[in-house]
Design an enzyme around this catalytic site. Structure first.
Site, PDB file in Angstrom:
ATOM      1  N   HIS A  89       0.837  -1.208   0.000  1.00  0.00           N
ATOM      2  CA  HIS A  89       0.000   0.000   0.000  1.00  0.00           C
ATOM      3  C   HIS A  89       0.868   1.253   0.000  1.00  0.00           C
ATOM      4  CE1 HIS A  89      -3.207   2.773   1.413  1.00  0.00           C
ATOM      5  NE2 HIS A  89      -2.215   3.297   2.121  1.00  0.00           N
ATOM      6  N   GLU A  90       1.866   1.306   0.902  1.00  0.00           N
ATOM      7  CA  GLU A  90       2.732   2.488   0.994  1.00  0.00           C
ATOM      8  C   GLU A  90       3.516   2.712  -0.296  1.00  0.00           C
ATOM      9  OE1 GLU A  90       2.693   4.695   3.354  1.00  0.00           O
ATOM     10  OE2 GLU A  90       1.233   3.549   4.518  1.00  0.00           O
TER      11      GLU A  90
ATOM     12  N   HIS B  96       1.675   4.442  -3.067  1.00  0.00           N
ATOM     13  CA  HIS B  96       1.690   5.910  -3.068  1.00  0.00           C
ATOM     14  C   HIS B  96       2.849   6.428  -3.923  1.00  0.00           C
ATOM     15  CE1 HIS B  96      -1.538   6.590  -0.286  1.00  0.00           C
ATOM     16  NE2 HIS B  96      -0.972   5.910   0.706  1.00  0.00           N
TER      17      HIS B  96
ATOM     18  N   GLU C 276      -5.689   7.065  -0.917  1.00  0.00           N
ATOM     19  CA  GLU C 276      -5.667   5.848  -0.096  1.00  0.00           C
ATOM     20  C   GLU C 276      -6.374   4.699  -0.802  1.00  0.00           C
ATOM     21  OE1 GLU C 276      -3.986   5.357   2.703  1.00  0.00           O
ATOM     22  OE2 GLU C 276      -3.224   7.398   2.435  1.00  0.00           O
TER      23      GLU C 276
ATOM     24  N   ASP D  44      -4.601   1.217  -1.995  1.00  0.00           N
ATOM     25  CA  ASP D  44      -5.177  -0.100  -1.676  1.00  0.00           C
ATOM     26  C   ASP D  44      -5.350  -0.924  -2.946  1.00  0.00           C
ATOM     27  OD1 ASP D  44      -5.290   0.399   1.012  1.00  0.00           O
ATOM     28  OD2 ASP D  44      -7.452   0.752   1.100  1.00  0.00           O
TER      29      ASP D  44
END
Length: 437
Positions: free
Chosen positions: A297-298, A301, A377, A381
């Site tokens: 997930h990070e 970004h 976000e 995901d």
């Protein structure tokens, strides 16, 4: 503050009235955890209301009683005794800034103590002793001054000598400073407060390096930070520019490395009751597969350009603010409204315009950035889902929500205005189909 307090009242009503686990949450949260999170968030909202009210009253009283010009004159007297007359405006500005931040630190100390040693302690998150807290607070104040005072003095000097286009030079200077601080923070500033150690060789490190390589993330190092000395909340982040990026994992995120788990194990072998009661309900962290999903997930970004987009938006906003500051700084009426009738100090102008005049604009901008953050976000995901991490991210989100006592039910108005991350149920629903597949 009034609109924030109104939204908070709506959310507190949710905390008070939602006393049983909703049917849609029955499979992911037990009633005991639900009640703990409800009480925790209720206490936090009460604290937020009163601390916010105090802040507003304090700020209003400072304005009504002429606190800003009083502190400016006091700063002039102190710098004058040191041999710096009124012509040394930058020196007087630095004294003013030091006194203002010292006042803010002292008046904020009781609230910080209450939050840490009453609310966080009551709900099992605080890991600090009183001595550690004060040592940490003093260290933070000193480090902040070491950065703030030189940067402010250079900014004021640039504004003074920049001529008609000073706002361009001031903006470029703040851009460089922000990039430098982001670059050096984790290597030189954060280690002053927490211990960073390289993630030991093993399966998790190999899996992280493999995942980073598969998405072309230029990973150079992976660190574990001992966040458990301060709090049992967990986190993970990456930093660095260009081809030199690092990943930082909080030990509280890692099931195999969390000091809290070790304390609990020791307590089972005969530790005293007080320590056992403090550790028995602590978070256990995530399994390796779940940690990888969180990192997926990070890294999403980064891969999707969210970090760069946020920097661009921030700098566009910074440039606009400096441009408007250049337009407004010549208005003597602004200074007179705040008690400065004979002088127009640059630092005071920055404070008046950025803190007060731009206040409505900042609220609107904050709301827009919150909406954008929630969109980012969901996209991150979805990126983790594409990596095949949907099932593990699904379970990781549930664990992290439980570990941090997040309350999964929210008032839609409060959520829309305040939540930079989508509510848990919305994120789980987006992951559910892929998880079932």
């Amino acid at each position: 503050y009034l609109h924030s307090a109104a939204f908070l009242i709506f959310q507190r009503r949710v905390y008070r009235t939602t006393t049983h686990v909703p049917q849609e949450l029955g499979q992911i949260m037990d009633s005991e955890t639900f009640e703990k999170s409800r009480l925790y968030q209720l206490d936090k909202s009460t604290f937020s209301f009163w601390s916010g009210l105090y802040s507003e009253v304090e700020g209003t009283m400072i304005l009504l009683c002429g606190g800003i010009p009083f502190l400016w004159n006091l700063s002039g007297q102190i710098s004058g005794r040191a041999g710096f007359g009124p012509e040394y405006e930058i020196v007087q500005s630095l004294v003013f800034l030091l006194l203002a931040t010292l006042f803010s630190a002292v008046t904020g100390l009781p609230w910080s103590l209450y939050n840490t040693f009453v609310i966080e302690e009551k709900h099992g998150f605080n890991q600090q002793t009183l001595g550690f807290f004060f040592k940490d607070a003093i260290k933070k104040f000193i480090v902040t001054q070491c950065i703030l005072l030189p940067v402010t003095s250079l900014l004021l000097y640039i504004i003074k000598i920049g001529g008609d286009y000073f706002f361009i030079y001031a903006w470029l200077f703040t851009l460089v400073v922000s990039l430098v601080l982001v670059t050096i923070y984790a290597d030189y500033i954060a280690p002053l407060f927490d211990k960073f150690i390289p993630l030991p060789e093993g399966e998790l490190k190999q899996q992280i390096e493999t995942m980073a390589k598969n998405i072309d993330f230029p990973l150079t190092k992976v660190y574990v930070v001992e966040g458990s000395k301060r709090s049992s909340h967990s986190n993970a982040y990456f930093y660095g520019f260009f081809k030199n990026k690092r990943i930082v994992l909080f030990d509280t995120l890692l099931e195999d490395y969390s000091a809290l788990n070790k304390e609990t194990a020791e307590g089972e072998d005969g530790e005293n009751e007080e320590t056992k009661s403090k550790t028995k309900n602590k978070k256990q962290g995530c399994k390796n597969e779940e940690v990888l999903a969180v990192l997926g997930h990070e890294l999403g970004h980064w891969k999707l350009g969210h970090t760069v987009k946020n920097i661009i938006i921030s700098q566009m906003n910074s440039f606009l603010c400096f441009f408007l500051f250049a337009v407004l700084i010549g208005q003597k009426e602004l200074f007179a409204a705040f008690g400065f009738y004979d002088t127009q100090p640059t630092l005071i102008g920055l404070m008046i315009i950025f803190q007060f005049i731009f206040s409505p604009y900042n609220e609107v901008l904050s709301f827009c950035l919150t909406v954008l953050s929630r969109r980012f976000e969901f996209q991150a995901d979805a990126f983790a889902k594409e990596l095949g991490k949907a099932k593990d991210l699904y379970s990781a989100l549930i664990k992290l929500n439980k570990d941090n006592l997040g309350f999964p039910v929210s008032d839609w108005i409060f959520s829309m205005w305040h939540y930079s991350h989508p509510p848990l149920l919305e994120r789980l629903q987006a992951l559910k189909d892929a998880k079932q597949e």
